[in-house]
Design a protein around this motif. Structure first.
Motif, PDB file in Angstrom:
ATOM      1  N   MET A   1      54.903  31.886  96.302  1.00 55.40           N
ATOM      2  CA  MET A   1      55.764  31.359  97.491  1.00 55.40           C
ATOM      3  C   MET A   1      55.190  31.879  98.625  1.00 55.40           C
ATOM      4  O   MET A   1      55.466  30.960  99.766  1.00 55.40           O
ATOM      5  CB  MET A   1      57.114  31.353  97.088  1.00 55.40           C
ATOM      6  CG  MET A   1      57.797  30.556  97.733  1.00 55.40           C
ATOM      7  SD  MET A   1      58.095  28.854  97.095  1.00 55.40           S
ATOM      8  CE  MET A   1      59.445  28.222  98.052  1.00 55.40           C
ATOM      9  N   HIS A   2      55.358  32.940  98.973  1.00 58.88           N
ATOM     10  CA  HIS A   2      54.886  33.615 100.123  1.00 58.88           C
ATOM     11  C   HIS A   2      53.394  33.192 100.781  1.00 58.88           C
ATOM     12  O   HIS A   2      53.413  33.146 101.636  1.00 58.88           O
ATOM     13  CB  HIS A   2      54.889  35.170  99.921  1.00 58.88           C
ATOM     14  CG  HIS A   2      54.764  35.914 101.250  1.00 58.88           C
ATOM     15  ND1 HIS A   2      55.515  36.156 102.146  1.00 58.88           N
ATOM     16  CD2 HIS A   2      53.721  36.874 101.527  1.00 58.88           C
ATOM     17  CE1 HIS A   2      55.200  36.632 103.194  1.00 58.88           C
ATOM     18  NE2 HIS A   2      54.015  37.210 102.848  1.00 58.88           N
ATOM     19  N   ASP A   3      52.510  33.097  99.786  1.00 54.59           N
ATOM     20  CA  ASP A   3      51.260  32.430 100.279  1.00 54.59           C
ATOM     21  C   ASP A   3      51.404  30.921 101.002  1.00 54.59           C
ATOM     22  O   ASP A   3      50.514  31.038 101.768  1.00 54.59           O
ATOM     23  CB  ASP A   3      50.307  32.482  99.025  1.00 54.59           C
ATOM     24  CG  ASP A   3      49.825  33.721  98.435  1.00 54.59           C
ATOM     25  OD1 ASP A   3      50.106  34.846  99.418  1.00 54.59           O
ATOM     26  OD2 ASP A   3      49.616  34.275  97.637  1.00 54.59           O
ATOM     27  N   ILE A   4      52.108  30.379 100.381  1.00 62.50           N
ATOM     28  CA  ILE A   4      52.119  28.947 100.832  1.00 62.50           C
ATOM     29  C   ILE A   4      52.924  28.858 102.356  1.00 62.50           C
ATOM     30  O   ILE A   4      52.475  28.113 103.423  1.00 62.50           O
ATOM     31  CB  ILE A   4      53.117  28.153 100.026  1.00 62.50           C
ATOM     32  CG1 ILE A   4      52.491  28.131  98.603  1.00 62.50           C
ATOM     33  CG2 ILE A   4      53.419  26.908 100.393  1.00 62.50           C
ATOM     34  CD1 ILE A   4      53.218  27.274  97.415  1.00 62.50           C
ATOM     35  N   THR A   5      53.552  30.039 102.635  1.00 63.76           N
ATOM     36  CA  THR A   5      54.317  29.740 103.753  1.00 63.76           C
ATOM     37  C   THR A   5      53.279  30.291 104.750  1.00 63.76           C
ATOM     38  O   THR A   5      53.157  29.736 106.155  1.00 63.76           O
ATOM     39  CB  THR A   5      55.595  30.714 103.864  1.00 63.76           C
ATOM     40  OG1 THR A   5      55.447  31.984 103.446  1.00 63.76           O
ATOM     41  CG2 THR A   5      56.639  30.045 103.129  1.00 63.76           C
ATOM     42  N   ILE A   6      52.449  31.374 104.681  1.00 66.40           N
ATOM     43  CA  ILE A   6      51.547  32.008 105.375  1.00 66.40           C
ATOM     44  C   ILE A   6      50.545  30.589 105.834  1.00 66.40           C
ATOM     45  O   ILE A   6      50.103  30.621 106.808  1.00 66.40           O
ATOM     46  CB  ILE A   6      50.905  33.139 104.916  1.00 66.40           C
ATOM     47  CG1 ILE A   6      52.059  34.157 105.057  1.00 66.40           C
ATOM     48  CG2 ILE A   6      49.769  33.466 105.727  1.00 66.40           C
ATOM     49  CD1 ILE A   6      51.225  35.385 104.271  1.00 66.40           C
ATOM     50  N   VAL A   7      49.937  30.144 104.813  1.00 63.22           N
ATOM     51  CA  VAL A   7      48.998  28.952 104.930  1.00 63.22           C
ATOM     52  C   VAL A   7      49.627  27.836 105.596  1.00 63.22           C
ATOM     53  O   VAL A   7      48.801  27.447 106.667  1.00 63.22           O
ATOM     54  CB  VAL A   7      48.567  28.551 103.447  1.00 63.22           C
ATOM     55  CG1 VAL A   7      47.716  27.357 103.576  1.00 63.22           C
ATOM     56  CG2 VAL A   7      47.871  29.727 102.806  1.00 63.22           C
ATOM     57  N   SER A   8      50.667  27.566 105.562  1.00 63.17           N
ATOM     58  CA  SER A   8      51.404  26.555 106.294  1.00 63.17           C
ATOM     59  C   SER A   8      51.723  26.991 107.744  1.00 63.17           C
ATOM     60  O   SER A   8      51.320  26.418 108.736  1.00 63.17           O
ATOM     61  CB  SER A   8      52.769  26.014 105.638  1.00 63.17           C
ATOM     62  OG  SER A   8      53.886  26.953 105.765  1.00 63.17           O
ATOM     63  N   ILE A   9      51.930  28.281 108.091  1.00 63.80           N
ATOM     64  CA  ILE A   9      52.192  28.654 109.483  1.00 63.80           C
ATOM     65  C   ILE A   9      50.540  28.595 109.924  1.00 63.80           C
ATOM     66  O   ILE A   9      50.714  28.277 111.297  1.00 63.80           O
ATOM     67  CB  ILE A   9      52.587  30.083 109.250  1.00 63.80           C
ATOM     68  CG1 ILE A   9      54.025  29.989 109.026  1.00 63.80           C
ATOM     69  CG2 ILE A   9      52.417  30.678 110.745  1.00 63.80           C
ATOM     70  CD1 ILE A   9      54.771  31.544 108.724  1.00 63.80           C
ATOM     71  N   ILE A  10      49.604  29.116 109.248  1.00 61.81           N
ATOM     72  CA  ILE A  10      48.335  28.792 109.971  1.00 61.81           C
ATOM     73  C   ILE A  10      47.852  27.549 110.260  1.00 61.81           C
ATOM     74  O   ILE A  10      47.246  27.121 111.212  1.00 61.81           O
ATOM     75  CB  ILE A  10      47.371  29.743 108.978  1.00 61.81           C
ATOM     76  CG1 ILE A  10      47.717  31.297 108.951  1.00 61.81           C
ATOM     77  CG2 ILE A  10      45.903  29.454 109.654  1.00 61.81           C
ATOM     78  CD1 ILE A  10      46.957  31.837 108.006  1.00 61.81           C
ATOM     79  N   PHE A  11      47.798  26.688 109.338  1.00 55.43           N
ATOM     80  CA  PHE A  11      47.869  25.326 109.603  1.00 55.43           C
ATOM     81  C   PHE A  11      48.648  24.713 110.482  1.00 55.43           C
ATOM     82  O   PHE A  11      47.912  24.152 111.512  1.00 55.43           O
ATOM     83  CB  PHE A  11      47.985  24.585 108.069  1.00 55.43           C
ATOM     84  CG  PHE A  11      47.678  23.165 108.107  1.00 55.43           C
ATOM     85  CD1 PHE A  11      46.241  22.494 108.098  1.00 55.43           C
ATOM     86  CD2 PHE A  11      48.818  22.054 108.419  1.00 55.43           C
ATOM     87  CE1 PHE A  11      46.058  21.302 108.354  1.00 55.43           C
ATOM     88  CE2 PHE A  11      48.502  20.694 108.448  1.00 55.43           C
ATOM     89  CZ  PHE A  11      47.141  20.452 108.399  1.00 55.43           C
ATOM     90  N   THR A  12      49.673  24.952 110.619  1.00 56.10           N
ATOM     91  CA  THR A  12      50.817  24.486 111.788  1.00 56.10           C
ATOM     92  C   THR A  12      50.294  24.781 113.073  1.00 56.10           C
ATOM     93  O   THR A  12      49.910  24.197 114.063  1.00 56.10           O
ATOM     94  CB  THR A  12      52.051  24.733 111.537  1.00 56.10           C
ATOM     95  OG1 THR A  12      52.424  24.350 110.191  1.00 56.10           O
ATOM     96  CG2 THR A  12      53.072  24.144 112.642  1.00 56.10           C
TER      97      THR A  12
END
Length: 124
Positions: A1-12
């Motif tokens: 779950m932690h990986d998804i938020t980092i990826v979404s932050i980078i993508f955003t």
């Protein structure tokens, strides 16, 4: 779950930077191929008004509102004024252009004019 938020932050963040770039790009000046600067803006407006007057003069002549002699005199007078303004603009204008490119453009224009004259001669 932690990986998804980092990826979404980078993508955003990447998406926000791309949007910011696309919004701000038109406000920056890019180096143009030709730079054209007229020191006297009055010349430009005067030339434009004279050219407009020439167009109106020709329209009135075609509508038979002006005699042919008056038309010729006025047309010659306005054309002379426009030519003088263009000469003055040329002296006041700073033009920087690629000399090779300009030579190529002039050569292409001459070729097109020759082709046009040749075609015009065949059409008769």
């Amino acid at each position: 779950m932690h990986d998804i938020t980092i990826v979404s932050i980078i993508f955003t963040a990447a998406l926000a930077l791309i949007c910011l770039f696309l919004i701000l790009t038109p406000f920056f000046k890019w180096q143009p191929l030709f730079s054209y600067k007229v020191n006297h803006p009055n010349l430009v407006s005067t030339k434009e008004s004279l050219l407009t007057t020439l167009n109106e003069l020709e329209f009135e002549f075609k509508m038979d509102k002006i005699s042919p002699t008056d038309y010729k005199i006025l047309k010659k007078q306005y054309e002379t004024e426009v030519a003088n303004i263009m000469k003055e603009e040329e002296q006041l204008t700073h033009v920087r252009a690629d000399k090779d490119l300009m030579a190529e453009v002039e050569r292409e224009i001459e070729e097109q004019m020759k082709m046009y004259k040749h075609k015009k001669g065949e059409g008769k």
